[in-house]
Motif scaffolding. Structure first.
Motif, short mmCIF file in Angstrom:
data_model
loop_
_atom_site.label_atom_id
_atom_site.label_comp_id
_atom_site.label_asym_id
_atom_site.label_seq_id
_atom_site.Cartn_x
_atom_site.Cartn_y
_atom_site.Cartn_z
N SER A 34 0.84 -1.30 0.07
CA SER A 34 0.10 0.15 0.04
C SER A 34 0.71 1.34 0.01
CB SER A 34 -1.04 0.14 1.24
OG SER A 34 -1.86 -1.10 1.04
N PHE A 35 1.85 0.93 0.81
CA PHE A 35 2.92 2.09 0.96
C PHE A 35 3.47 2.48 -0.19
CE2 PHE A 35 3.14 2.34 5.87
CZ PHE A 35 2.33 3.31 5.70
N ARG A 36 3.85 1.41 -0.97
CA ARG A 36 4.55 1.60 -2.37
C ARG A 36 3.85 2.48 -3.54
NH1 ARG A 36 7.15 -3.69 -2.94
NH2 ARG A 36 6.38 -4.08 -5.08
N ILE A 37 2.46 1.99 -3.51
CA ILE A 37 1.58 2.51 -4.37
C ILE A 37 1.32 4.01 -3.80
CG2 ILE A 37 -0.64 2.59 -5.29
CD1 ILE A 37 -0.47 -0.50 -4.98
N LEU A 38 1.21 4.17 -2.64
CA LEU A 38 1.13 5.72 -2.33
C LEU A 38 2.35 6.61 -2.64
CD1 LEU A 38 -1.06 7.40 -0.65
CD2 LEU A 38 0.36 7.16 1.31
N PHE A 39 3.53 5.96 -2.36
CA PHE A 39 4.86 6.49 -2.97
C PHE A 39 4.65 6.89 -4.21
CE2 PHE A 39 7.51 4.69 0.46
CZ PHE A 39 7.70 5.98 1.09
N MET A 40 4.17 6.03 -5.27
CA MET A 40 4.15 6.05 -6.42
C MET A 40 3.46 7.33 -7.00
SD MET A 40 3.41 2.24 -7.90
CE MET A 40 4.34 1.00 -7.37
N ILE A 41 2.19 7.63 -6.29
CA ILE A 41 1.49 8.57 -6.77
C ILE A 41 2.10 10.05 -6.28
CG2 ILE A 41 -0.67 7.21 -6.88
CD1 ILE A 41 -1.97 8.84 -4.64
N ILE A 42 2.69 9.89 -4.91
CA ILE A 42 3.23 11.14 -4.65
C ILE A 42 4.60 11.48 -5.40
CG2 ILE A 42 4.57 12.04 -2.38
CD1 ILE A 42 1.80 11.70 -1.86
N ILE A 43 5.30 10.43 -5.76
CA ILE A 43 6.57 10.86 -6.46
C ILE A 43 6.08 11.15 -7.79
CG2 ILE A 43 8.46 9.94 -7.40
CD1 ILE A 43 9.18 9.87 -5.06
N GLY A 44 5.13 10.50 -8.63
CA GLY A 44 4.56 10.72 -9.87
C GLY A 44 3.83 12.01 -9.74
N GLY A 45 3.11 12.32 -8.88
CA GLY A 45 2.31 13.55 -8.97
C GLY A 45 0.64 13.31 -8.64
N LEU A 83 7.33 18.05 -13.14
CA LEU A 83 8.59 18.40 -14.02
C LEU A 83 8.35 18.14 -15.45
CD1 LEU A 83 11.31 16.34 -11.97
CD2 LEU A 83 10.99 18.70 -12.14
N TRP A 84 7.52 17.30 -15.83
CA TRP A 84 7.24 17.15 -17.20
C TRP A 84 6.49 18.21 -17.72
CZ3 TRP A 84 8.25 15.48 -21.65
CH2 TRP A 84 7.33 15.27 -22.68
N GLN A 85 5.64 18.89 -17.05
CA GLN A 85 4.77 19.99 -17.19
C GLN A 85 5.90 21.29 -17.56
OE1 GLN A 85 1.88 20.76 -14.35
NE2 GLN A 85 0.64 21.88 -15.60
N ILE A 86 6.66 21.42 -16.59
CA ILE A 86 7.74 22.51 -16.83
C ILE A 86 8.58 22.27 -18.14
CG2 ILE A 86 9.76 23.45 -15.54
CD1 ILE A 86 8.68 22.65 -12.92
N ALA A 87 8.91 21.09 -18.34
CA ALA A 87 10.00 20.67 -19.17
C ALA A 87 9.01 21.42 -20.79
CB ALA A 87 10.18 19.18 -19.33
N LYS A 88 7.69 20.85 -20.72
CA LYS A 88 6.82 21.17 -21.85
C LYS A 88 6.94 22.58 -21.84
CE LYS A 88 2.85 18.99 -21.45
NZ LYS A 88 1.66 18.25 -21.83
N GLU A 89 6.81 23.51 -20.85
CA GLU A 89 6.74 25.01 -21.05
C GLU A 89 7.95 25.54 -21.54
OE1 GLU A 89 4.28 27.11 -19.55
OE2 GLU A 89 3.11 25.26 -19.50
#
Lengths: 298, 358
Positions: free
Chosen positions: B265-276, B343-349
């Protein structure tokens, strides 16, 4: 009936042990609004440092205690400096996640430094029934549990005095009340947070010693934090009194359930019973026993 | 220069509301899909498929589910793995007890069962908020695996509660090789991701975001909070349930209830926090990061030790991994609290102006 009371008292005393851990959570949540998931790891780290120092350098109780306390204070100050300060004003969930990362870090670090062995921890208190009570009331009450309860009581009293009387304590309460207002009357927020984390480290050390003496100092100590969570939501995140009372309730309920509910369905309910009990209670009072009632404004 | 929307005019509402309004994004997505569906199966080794890509996709799906609940509807949940367990065991039992049931149907049914369980455990969210709710969802996390072990009917009376999944067979075609399993998972994930992307910009998605941002205000403007929250729990659990079924069927092959523990559960929570948080793309980026990171650390530490001629005891490597993993999580959150998607959004800008900034 004697048996019922024996179970009840045993449960209450076990609950005190939960309160010890929950206290650390409450302190940090109150002062900085951070739900510190690393508290369990801190308990583990503190106990392991204490035992490790004793083993490696042959120190007696108090010097080892001082060293462990020093380590916890250092950990607290560094956490504030490196981890929390850059994250001021971030949403709570981010702060929560960062403490999970911190928990991993501390767990790994503690075992890197001191190894993964299970250390016995002897505080000189025997875990055996008190004879006077056994003779007069025919109840089995462990001496160790009683001492643990006493320690927790003293700890809460010390914290209460610290919060009520000292200047730092008043500043802590002010910060807990309102960050902005506290800042504007000149209370240094950063110092206060470092102090709170150090105090939480101290509480973790005491909790670690008690739990370590009971179960041995091992990785499983980190799971103690999971036991403290139902206590927290039952008592309310931001209340020291709530942590104590919640701990007593959860401890008593858990023991009673283990004796009266567990056998008919054959086992294993202690993993979730406390959570479900706390959950049912929350349905009645969503902010916990002593939590602050939230007033919503648009 | 390359990534610019200048000159791309929209002449209808449909065009304006397209999923990828910018041409470069559309083509980029097509290229990505082409690589995923054609390129990867052609060139990837079995190790990559089974150990990295399939778990990555499965975890993406679970992260997607959690992101719908936590990122869009604002309900923090620590019970993701439990809902995955429900999905896995439900799919197993449907396959076992209903002869001839197509496997995809049992996946969907498993998702629906998980959704029902999700609604049941979502009921407290109507009264409880924030961290109180997060701790309350832990009740699901501890209760469900316990129940699955306790009632051995769920695991068809196997002694240890371990279930071994049936082979995946669709219309007589058996998905047994790593490549086939990968393609199946990929297809399911693509369909569900597309559905999620559309869901979060539909009226219910907007209702979720309103509830997340301020539930009282949402209620005042006429959003039915009860409905929005429960649907969020249902949809999220549906995704997690299917992810759990795929985790069992396509990734591991045999699972036990205790495998779906708090760590997962924590791993998946990490994924969304790290991912966005609150980003579909973020679920994928986070899943990729968290899936690859331990493998990368493992290789790095082992090779690094060889390089310096150190022989590390096995314990030290795993502890060092723990330290580095925790440290990286902290580092990432400090550097970019909004996750990789940001980060991806910033890169697109930046790309939009490159190479001639103002």
């Amino acid at each position: 009936m004697t048996f019922f009371f024996e179970v009840l008292i045993g449960g209450l005393l076990a609950g005190v042990m939960y309160s010890l851990v929950a206290l650390g959570f409450v302190l940090i949540y109150k002062a900085s609004g951070v739900f510190n998931f690393a508290q369990g790891a801190m308990v583990f780290f503190a106990a392991l440092t204490f035992v490790g120092v004793q083993e490696q350098f042959g120190l007696s109780f108090w010097p080892a205690f001082a060293v462990a306390l020093g380590a916890m204070v250092l950990l607290g100050v560094l956490t504030e400096k490196i981890v929390l300060r850059p994250l001021v004003n971030q949403p709570q969930i981010t702060l929560f996640m960062v403490t999970i990362g911190l928990a991993f870090f501390i767990e790994g670090l503690a075992q890197l430094v001191w190894g993964t062995n299970v250390y016995p921890l002897n505080l000189g208190i025997r875990d055996e029934p008190i004879e006077a009570i056994l003779e007069n009331f025919d109840m089995v009450i462990s001496r160790f549990d009683l001492v643990a309860a006493l320690v927790a009581g003293v700890l809460v009293a010390v914290l209460a005095v610290f919060f009520q009387v000292t200047k730092i304590g008043r500043a802590l309460r002010a910060v807990a009340d309102d960050h902005q207002a506290a800042l504007s009357v000149g209370i240094p927020l950063k110092t206060i947070w470092a102090i709170v984390w150090s105090v939480a480290g101290f509480v973790a050390l005491v909790a670690g010693l008690m739990w370590g003496a009971r179960n041995g100092v091992q990785f499983a100590l980190t799971f103690v934090a999971l036991k403290a969570l139902p206590v927290l939501i039952l008592g309310g995140f931001a209340s020291v009194l709530g942590a104590v009372v919640g701990g007593l309730i959860i401890g008593a309920l858990e023991k009673l359930a283990a004796v009266y509910i567990d056998p008919p369905i054959r086992g294993g309910i202690e993993s979730w019973f406390a959570y479900v009990a706390a959950l049912l209670f929350l349905l009645v009072r969503p902010e916990g026993l002593f939590g602050e009632r939230r007033i919503d404004r648009v | 220069m390359l990534y610019r929307e200048a000159g791309q005019f929209k002449s209808s509402y449909a065009e304006d509301q397209a999923l990828f309004p910018i041409r470069q994004d559309r083509y980029g997505m097509l290229v990505l899909l082409a690589i995923a569906f054609v390129g990867v199966p052609l060139f990837a080794s079995d190790y990559w498929l089974t150990a990295i890509l399939v778990p990555f996709l499965v975890f993406s799906l679970a992260a997607l589910g959690l992101n719908i609940l936590t990122g869009y509807a604002g309900q923090l949940s620590l019970g993701t793995a439990a809902f995955m367990a429900v999905g896995a065991f439900a799919a197993y039992n449907f396959e076992l007890r209903v002869p001839g049931l197509p496997v995809l149907v049992s996946f969907v049914l498993a998702g629906l069962v998980a959704a029902l369980v999700g609604i049941a455990f979502g009921l407290p969210s109507l009264r409880i908020r924030g961290f109180y709710l997060a701790v309350a969802t832990l009740a699901a996390q501890f209760f469900i695996p316990w129940l699955l072990v306790k009632v051995s009917w769920f695991s068809n009376y196997s002694a240890s509660g371990v279930i071994t999944t049936q082979p995946i067979e669709i219309l007589g075609f058996v998905f047994d090789s790593p490549t086939r399993k990968y393609l199946l998972v990929l297809a399911i994930v693509c369909v569900l991701a597309l559905a999620a992307k559309n869901l979060v910009r539909s009226s219910i998605g907007r209702a979720w975001m309103a509830v997340r941002d301020m539930d009282v205000a949402a209620e005042v403007i006429g959003i039915r909070i009860v409905r929005a929250k429960l649907i969020a729990f249902a949809v999220s659990s549906f995704y997690c349930g299917i992810a759990g079924a795929l985790y069992a069927y396509a990734y591991l092959g045999s699972v036990e209830p205790d495998g779906f523990n708090l760590d997962l559960s924590f791993r998946i929570l990490f994924m969304i926090i790290i991912g966005g948080v609150g980003s579909i793309l973020g679920s994928f980026l986070g899943a990729a990061f968290i899936t690859v990171l331990p493998i990368f650390l493992d290789v790095l530490l082992t090779d690094g030790a060889h390089l310096f001629n150190l022989s590390l005891p096995a314990g030290v490597t795993s502890m060092a991994q723990l330290v580095v993993f925790g440290g990286l999580i902290i580092f990432f959150l400090i550097v970019e609290p909004h996750g990789l998607a940001r980060l991806w959004q910033i890169a697109k800008e930046k790309l939009r102006l490159w190479p001639f900034p103002h």
